[in-house]
Motif scaffolding. Structure first.
Motif, PDB file in Angstrom:
ATOM      1  N   CYS A 120       0.841  -1.206   0.000  1.00 23.23           N
ATOM      2  CA  CYS A 120       0.000   0.000   0.000  1.00 23.23           C
ATOM      3  C   CYS A 120       0.875   1.255   0.000  1.00 23.23           C
ATOM      4  N   CYS A 121       2.098   1.126  -0.493  1.00 20.87           N
ATOM      5  CA  CYS A 121       2.995   2.280  -0.490  1.00 20.87           C
ATOM      6  C   CYS A 121       2.383   3.448  -1.261  1.00 20.87           C
ATOM      7  N   LEU A 122       1.851   3.157  -2.448  1.00 22.26           N
ATOM      8  CA  LEU A 122       1.241   4.212  -3.241  1.00 22.26           C
ATOM      9  C   LEU A 122      -0.182   4.509  -2.766  1.00 22.26           C
ATOM     10  N   GLY A 123      -0.877   3.503  -2.286  1.00 23.45           N
ATOM     11  CA  GLY A 123      -2.230   3.722  -1.759  1.00 23.45           C
ATOM     12  C   GLY A 123      -2.232   4.494  -0.470  1.00 23.45           C
ATOM     13  N   SER A 124      -1.209   4.328   0.322  1.00 21.06           N
ATOM     14  CA  SER A 124      -0.906   5.018   1.592  1.00 21.06           C
ATOM     15  C   SER A 124      -2.102   5.644   2.287  1.00 21.06           C
ATOM     16  N   PHE A 125      -2.242   6.969   2.201  1.00 18.14           N
ATOM     17  CA  PHE A 125      -3.304   7.665   2.917  1.00 18.14           C
ATOM     18  C   PHE A 125      -4.493   7.989   2.012  1.00 18.14           C
ATOM     19  N   ILE A 126      -4.599   7.244   0.895  1.00 18.02           N
ATOM     20  CA  ILE A 126      -5.762   7.355   0.014  1.00 18.02           C
ATOM     21  C   ILE A 126      -6.700   6.168   0.230  1.00 18.02           C
ATOM     22  N   MET A 127      -6.172   4.962   0.095  1.00 15.17           N
ATOM     23  CA  MET A 127      -7.004   3.758   0.193  1.00 15.17           C
ATOM     24  C   MET A 127      -7.785   3.659   1.506  1.00 15.17           C
ATOM     25  N   PRO A 128      -7.187   3.942   2.667  1.00 19.53           N
ATOM     26  CA  PRO A 128      -7.960   3.815   3.912  1.00 19.53           C
ATOM     27  C   PRO A 128      -9.106   4.801   4.036  1.00 19.53           C
ATOM     28  N   TYR A 129      -9.113   5.843   3.182  1.00 20.27           N
ATOM     29  CA  TYR A 129     -10.151   6.875   3.301  1.00 20.27           C
ATOM     30  C   TYR A 129     -11.223   6.790   2.219  1.00 20.27           C
ATOM     31  N   LEU A 130     -11.107   5.845   1.296  1.00 23.26           N
ATOM     32  CA  LEU A 130     -12.087   5.776   0.216  1.00 23.26           C
ATOM     33  C   LEU A 130     -13.493   5.505   0.740  1.00 23.26           C
ATOM     34  N   GLU A 131     -13.603   4.632   1.727  1.00 18.96           N
ATOM     35  CA  GLU A 131     -14.930   4.347   2.290  1.00 18.96           C
ATOM     36  C   GLU A 131     -15.503   5.565   3.000  1.00 18.96           C
ATOM     37  N   LYS A 132     -14.684   6.212   3.821  1.00 19.39           N
ATOM     38  CA  LYS A 132     -15.149   7.387   4.552  1.00 19.39           C
ATOM     39  C   LYS A 132     -15.517   8.526   3.611  1.00 19.39           C
ATOM     40  N   ALA A 133     -14.793   8.620   2.505  1.00 21.70           N
ATOM     41  CA  ALA A 133     -15.050   9.701   1.555  1.00 21.70           C
ATOM     42  C   ALA A 133     -16.191   9.369   0.601  1.00 21.70           C
ATOM     43  N   SER A 134     -16.850   8.231   0.844  1.00 20.04           N
ATOM     44  CA  SER A 134     -17.964   7.775  -0.002  1.00 20.04           C
ATOM     45  C   SER A 134     -17.516   7.585  -1.448  1.00 20.04           C
ATOM     46  N   LEU A 135     -16.280   7.112  -1.601  1.00 20.70           N
ATOM     47  CA  LEU A 135     -15.733   6.872  -2.935  1.00 20.70           C
ATOM     48  C   LEU A 135     -15.418   5.395  -3.143  1.00 20.70           C
TER      49      LEU A 135
END
Length: 565
Positions: A317-332
């Protein structure tokens, strides 16, 4: 007749004396035979496992490529051919040098220490001069970059500088001298573990994604040797996995099986991957998201395989880093018609045993920081290096370090901690929302208004890769045309494509990117030059069996040039 009888009698009398050497000879022959069949058996097992992992076609292709390379290398030794190749390589090397090393008599070079120390004013004036003397330096603040610079904003930059200045001499190798830095590092790891839904897990900080990945590879190698007795370790990675896995395997002497990805979904072929698993397998790898095209592997399916075969599963998740964990919260988590559906990827997935996350990407921390996380502290212990017999009396005869480095810059840890506190959960949530919407705007524009191109897979996060589906449009020509418009994008192969990793800087440039991309497609379609950087490098790499070798030489020349003053 008497003579024959006498000889027989004499031989019988010598029997006991001959028995020992004869038995020794027989035992030696048996040992040789057993050794022969042992070698045949072990090599047959290795060949069978290799064939099962790669398949007949891929194995035949490997053999053909190996033979072709040997033949071509022999041909290249012919004086006339060698001279032509050397001329072309020297020209390419010169082009690399001209782009990276400033030329001219007016260029100031600092090749030895000054006799007397310089003033701060002089030092910063020289830095400004070096920033401008190349003449064509890209201004990253314009936002025409694919990744490279993950800038969180001017206010955040000030926070980083102040934190770095406060702890500029600190070194976590001495936690008794710098206890605050030790505390901050532990808290950074704890925050990342909670973000990835494993608050009771364990981890360490590293110098970047490559070190995080190499540390994971080292961990599984040592774990498999200690727990399963594996002495010839193998690992299985998707073709889309980061090169750091190959790098770690090369350093640590681990065999790698690279599994193709599905051309449509861009996820690793699970049937092929399962066939590659054998008793020497120590780990599987999945990406969330991968670097080449920004797609996500099926981590749940990989987790089931890892659990069944009792091997490690590392999620990059090096590139996903602080994007992937927030996709659900961001409704994305789900895009238009479910096109960008997010698959589970973190420690909630059974079988996931480690995750790497780069704080210096979408975490906006300064370059040189990453976190490697494990499901539990027991597994993390295999990452450590401990030497209990060191001779330094100051250390009590013991040396231990959690990762590759001994001394480490505590200032980077402090700056990372400061950034995470400054951004907070809300800041990262908004950042995710804006960056992912930017990427999806680009993907949707390609799908709906640029018929010559197509998006690779269904990228859920910040990266979009596009290829050509028009016979007269070379996508690498498109990439070269974009470079003429000031964009710094990444070229891909298998299939040929171009990608952009969107950042905060890209958000304000999304409309410009789409407009430039449309113009670049028209240009590549009507007037292809065939001489751009992307086209040239791709052509060299794919033109023949010797192509990759030539690219390797150019890569070596590039690295040499980095250190040419």
């Amino acid at each position: 007749m008497a003579t024959i009888r006498d000889k027989a009698t004499a031989l019988a009398k010598k029997g006991p004396a001959l028995k020992g050497p004869l038995l020794s000879q027989i035992n030696l022959e048996n040992a040789k035979t057993l050794l022969f069949w042992y070698v045949i058996l072990t090599q047959s097992i290795k060949a069978q496992r290799h064939l099962r992992a790669r398949g007949i076609v891929a194995t035949a292709r490997e053999i053909y490529t190996w033979i072709a390379q040997r033949v071509i290398h022999l041909l290249l030794r012919l004086p006339s051919t060698a001279e032509k190749v050397e001329t072309q390589l020297n020209k390419a090397k010169l082009d690399i040098e001209n782009k990276l090393v400033p030329k001219g008599a007016d260029v100031v070079r600092h090749l030895s220490l000054p006799e007397h120390g310089q003033t701060p004013e002089w030092i910063f004036s020289q830095m400004e001069l070096m920033d401008t003397e190349m003449g064509n330096q890209a201004n990253w603040r314009h936002g025409k970059l694919s990744g490279a610079v993950y800038h969180g904003g001017d206010d955040l930059e000030k926070v980083i500088v102040q934190a770095y200045q406060r702890y500029c001499v600190s070194n976590p190798l001495h936690p008794d001298v710098f206890p605050a830095v030790r505390k901050m590092e532990a808290e950074i790891v704890a925050m990342c573990l909670k973000l990835y839904n494993n608050p009771n897990g364990a981890g360490t900080m590293t110098s970047g994604g490559t070190e995080s990945i190499i540390m994971a590879v080292k961990t599984y190698r040592d774990w498999a040797r200690a727990v399963k007795g594996i002495k010839e370790p193998e690992m299985i990675i998707p073709a889309s996995a980061h090169a750091a896995f190959d790098k770690g395997a090369a350093y640590l002497k681990i065999k790698v099986h690279t599994i193709p990805v599905d051309p449509s979904t861009r996820r690793v072929d699970l049937k092929r991957l399962k066939r590659a698993i054998n008793p020497n397998t120590i780990m599987l790898v999945g990406s969330a998201i991968n670097f080449p095209d920004g797609n996500q592997d099926d981590i749940e399916a990989l987790g089931k395989l890892a659990s069944y075969y009792k091997i490690g599963l590392h999620v990059d998740c090096c590139l996903g880093s602080f994007i992937m964990p927030y996709l659900e919260k961001a409704s994305l988590a789900n895009g238009e018609n479910g096109k960008f559906k997010l698959l589970p990827f973190d420690f909630r997935v059974p079988g996931v045993t480690s995750i790497s996350c780069d704080t210096h990407k979408y975490g906006f921390a300064p370059k040189g920081t990453s976190v490697i996380m494990y499901r539990d502290a027991e597994l993390r212990r295999y990452q450590y290096y401990v030497n209990p017999h060191w001779s330094d009396p100051r250390k009590g005869g013991v040396y231990g370090s959690p990762s590759l480095s001994g001394s480490r810059p505590g200032a980077l840890i402090a700056a990372t901690w400061a950034v995470m506190q400054y951004m907070g959960d809300e800041g990262y949530l908004e950042s995710c929302r804006s960056i992912v919407k930017c990427a999806r705007t680009i993907a949707n524009a390609i799908a709906t208004s640029i018929p010559e191109l197509y998006v690779l897979g269904s990228p859920p996060a910040s990266v979009v890769a596009f290829g050509s589906k028009h016979p007269k449009v070379n996508v690498l020509e498109v990439g070269d045309a974009m470079a003429q418009r000031g964009w710094h994008l990444n070229a891909l192969s298998s299939p040929p494509a171009v990608h952009i990793a969107c950042t905060r800087l890209t958000v304000s440039m999304v409309d410009t990117f789409i407009a430039d991309l449309k113009d670049a497609v028209k240009e590549a379609k009507v007037a292809p030059s065939g001489k751009g950087t992307m086209v040239a490098l791709y052509g060299l790499g794919q033109s023949s069996a010797v192509g990759p070798s030539m690219v390797g030489q150019l890569a070596t020349a590039f690295l040499d040039t980095l250190y040419k003053a």
